[in-house]
Design an enzyme around this catalytic site. Sequence first.
Site, PDB file in Angstrom:
ATOM      1  N   HIS A  57       0.832  -1.201   0.000  1.00 48.70           N
ATOM      2  CA  HIS A  57       0.000   0.000   0.000  1.00 48.70           C
ATOM      3  C   HIS A  57       0.870   1.256   0.000  1.00 48.70           C
ATOM      4  CE1 HIS A  57      -3.382   2.539   1.895  1.00 48.70           C
ATOM      5  NE2 HIS A  57      -3.553   2.460   0.590  1.00 48.70           N
ATOM      6  N   GLU A  74       2.110   1.769  -3.498  1.00 47.86           N
ATOM      7  CA  GLU A  74       1.018   2.311  -4.314  1.00 47.86           C
ATOM      8  C   GLU A  74       0.997   3.832  -4.222  1.00 47.86           C
ATOM      9  OE1 GLU A  74      -3.585   3.043  -3.364  1.00 47.86           O
ATOM     10  OE2 GLU A  74      -2.955   0.951  -3.127  1.00 47.86           O
ATOM     11  N   HIS A  75       1.094   4.356  -3.016  1.00 48.67           N
ATOM     12  CA  HIS A  75       1.053   5.810  -2.826  1.00 48.67           C
ATOM     13  C   HIS A  75       2.325   6.485  -3.329  1.00 48.67           C
ATOM     14  CE1 HIS A  75      -2.734   6.411  -0.679  1.00 48.67           C
ATOM     15  NE2 HIS A  75      -2.549   5.149  -0.289  1.00 48.67           N
TER      16      HIS A  75
END
Length: 85
Positions: free
Chosen positions: A30, A33-34
């Site tokens: 995650h 992803e950012h």
Amino acid sequence: SQPNCTNALASLSVFSGTLNEPEEIPGLAHLTEHMIFLGNRKYPTPGDFDDYISAYQGSSNAMTDSEKTTFFFKIQDSNFESGLN
């Protein structure tokens, strides 16, 4: 070709998600992803890509699940190809 269509969409999935994370670094997928949206050679400053997409009535987002991470955006049809870079 659809003459009444004014938007184009693109999606890219990378088959690596939370199940691929090392146990000692939960949340790595995650976080990655950012980080993708924080800059690159063409859009070096955080927010540059989103600013470009927004300038042409578009939007972008991403999601991470257990097996994959998916990035997607929508933009005016006339600016689609340049948005793929």
